[in-house]
Design an enzyme around this catalytic site. Structure first.
Site, PDB file in Angstrom:
ATOM      1  N   GLU A  51      45.481 -90.581  40.857  1.00 50.01           N
ATOM      2  CA  GLU A  51      44.074 -90.867  41.159  1.00 50.01           C
ATOM      3  C   GLU A  51      43.884 -92.284  41.714  1.00 50.01           C
ATOM      4  O   GLU A  51      42.744 -92.751  41.843  1.00 50.01           O
ATOM      5  CB  GLU A  51      43.212 -90.632  39.913  1.00 50.01           C
ATOM      6  CG  GLU A  51      43.137 -89.153  39.542  1.00 50.01           C
ATOM      7  CD  GLU A  51      42.305 -88.852  38.292  1.00 50.01           C
ATOM      8  OE1 GLU A  51      41.780 -87.722  38.203  1.00 50.01           O
ATOM      9  OE2 GLU A  51      42.178 -89.726  37.428  1.00 50.01           O
ATOM     10  N   GLU A  65      38.436 -84.269  29.688  1.00 49.57           N
ATOM     11  CA  GLU A  65      38.533 -85.622  30.241  1.00 49.57           C
ATOM     12  C   GLU A  65      39.718 -85.734  31.201  1.00 49.57           C
ATOM     13  O   GLU A  65      39.590 -86.329  32.276  1.00 49.57           O
ATOM     14  CB  GLU A  65      38.685 -86.643  29.107  1.00 49.57           C
ATOM     15  CG  GLU A  65      38.866 -88.090  29.534  1.00 49.57           C
ATOM     16  CD  GLU A  65      37.630 -88.715  30.150  1.00 49.57           C
ATOM     17  OE1 GLU A  65      36.528 -88.160  30.031  1.00 49.57           O
ATOM     18  OE2 GLU A  65      37.764 -89.785  30.784  1.00 49.57           O
ATOM     19  N   GLY A 107      52.285 -74.770  40.224  1.00 47.82           N
ATOM     20  CA  GLY A 107      52.439 -73.457  40.852  1.00 47.82           C
ATOM     21  C   GLY A 107      53.028 -72.413  39.915  1.00 47.82           C
ATOM     22  O   GLY A 107      53.333 -71.303  40.330  1.00 47.82           O
ATOM     23  N   GLN A 108      53.186 -72.766  38.644  1.00 43.57           N
ATOM     24  CA  GLN A 108      53.750 -71.806  37.680  1.00 43.57           C
ATOM     25  C   GLN A 108      52.718 -71.381  36.647  1.00 43.57           C
ATOM     26  O   GLN A 108      53.056 -70.750  35.647  1.00 43.57           O
ATOM     27  CB  GLN A 108      54.963 -72.424  36.975  1.00 43.57           C
ATOM     28  CG  GLN A 108      56.096 -72.804  37.926  1.00 43.57           C
ATOM     29  CD  GLN A 108      57.182 -73.627  37.217  1.00 43.57           C
ATOM     30  OE1 GLN A 108      57.639 -73.265  36.146  1.00 43.57           O
ATOM     31  NE2 GLN A 108      57.570 -74.729  37.825  1.00 43.57           N
ATOM     32  N   GLY A 109      51.472 -71.774  36.882  1.00 41.02           N
ATOM     33  CA  GLY A 109      50.407 -71.304  35.998  1.00 41.02           C
ATOM     34  C   GLY A 109      50.085 -72.204  34.819  1.00 41.02           C
ATOM     35  O   GLY A 109      49.247 -71.839  33.979  1.00 41.02           O
ATOM     36  N   GLY A 150      48.518 -75.170  34.732  1.00 42.72           N
ATOM     37  CA  GLY A 150      47.144 -75.672  34.812  1.00 42.72           C
ATOM     38  C   GLY A 150      46.137 -74.603  34.432  1.00 42.72           C
ATOM     39  O   GLY A 150      45.223 -74.849  33.634  1.00 42.72           O
ATOM     40  N   TYR A 183      39.729 -75.198  41.090  1.00 40.32           N
ATOM     41  CA  TYR A 183      38.579 -75.003  40.201  1.00 40.32           C
ATOM     42  C   TYR A 183      37.622 -73.951  40.768  1.00 40.32           C
ATOM     43  O   TYR A 183      37.091 -73.116  40.042  1.00 40.32           O
ATOM     44  CB  TYR A 183      37.838 -76.333  39.975  1.00 40.32           C
ATOM     45  CG  TYR A 183      38.696 -77.394  39.320  1.00 40.32           C
ATOM     46  CD1 TYR A 183      39.683 -77.053  38.392  1.00 40.32           C
ATOM     47  CD2 TYR A 183      38.529 -78.741  39.625  1.00 40.32           C
ATOM     48  CE1 TYR A 183      40.474 -78.033  37.803  1.00 40.32           C
ATOM     49  CE2 TYR A 183      39.318 -79.719  39.026  1.00 40.32           C
ATOM     50  CZ  TYR A 183      40.293 -79.353  38.121  1.00 40.32           C
ATOM     51  OH  TYR A 183      41.072 -80.313  37.528  1.00 40.32           O
TER      52      TYR A 183
END
Lengths: 159, 159
Positions: free
Chosen positions: B26, B83, B93-95, B97, B131
């Site tokens: 970030e 947060e 890419g493996q789920g 998240g 999202y």
């Protein structure tokens, strides 16, 4: 005379009324579903995690603030988040809003918070001008995302 | 194999490392001042009000989420606020998240929350696309305002 004090259980009816007045101003009255019991529980229940301040003029409540503590992983400290701030239109311009923000800033400092934050609607120019005049800075690069209702239930059940 | 579990005190060092990796992504590494003691206290101290989940692949931590509960005066209910969410680049890419978000949504539903919310930087297109794909909605009309450091101290002391 202007006075800021912590809310008591006797203020719950008035607080819910202020919440509704603020929602009307924010063009969202239809989104207010809270009950007095829910506000009572959030402020005074056994696992209450919100606080509220009342602004009085000559002993009469003319505004309120409702807040809770969030957390900054960057600072490693809690922050004070102001969820609602409202002063009745006929009582504005007498310093009640600033006195509420000042009292909240004092709570934040006393509790070791690294930040004091809130959100404002982008068309609410009088509020934005007021916040800028107090030295608050817009975090314009951040977008809040939300899921609720059926979308939230669906996500919770996704395989 | 992917697994999501609550963080334990043994994860604190790794969590602070994840926080720093996310801040680097970030472009804000210089803003990370948190210590292990502070993260430990926020998650496991006597007045802890944050929670954390760990994503593991084959027993190794590859990502985390840190959350707390906010409050909606409109709904009269708490909300779950995420947060920080981070998955190591090589493990994306493996789920992981999505599994973290799903586990958080389940916590929100189980705790009677009316909302599940978080913030994203407006240039973080991969996150925003992700999202949106999950049905989350941007609250673009809201601007976050913040006061901190000297400005916060000044406001607390203003007459």
């Amino acid at each position: 005379m202007l006075n800021i004090r912590p809310a008591t259980t006797d203020d719950v009816t008035k607080i819910l009324w202020f919440i509704r007045q603020l929602a009307i101003y924010e063009k969202a009255e239809h989104e207010v579903h809270a009950s007095e019991d829910q506000i009572h529980s959030a402020l005074f229940g056994h696992d209450a995690h919100c606080g509220s301040l009342i602004a009085e003029v000559d002993g009469e409540a003319v505004g309120f603030a409702l807040y809770f503590f969030n957390f900054s992983t960057w600072l490693g400290k809690p922050g004070l988040y102001l969820e609602d701030l409202f002063v009745m239109p006929e009582s504005r311009g007498q310093g009640a809003g600033k006195a509420l923000l000042k009292a909240l800033a004092k709570i934040a400092v006393d509790r070791g918070c690294g930040r004091f934050e809130w959100s404002v609607l982008d068309w609410n120019t009088p509020a934005i001008d007021f916040y800028q005049s107090l030295g608050a800075e817009p975090q314009s690069e951040w977008i809040i995302y939300r899921t609720h209702g059926e979308a939230l239930n669906r996500l919770a059940k996704t395989d």
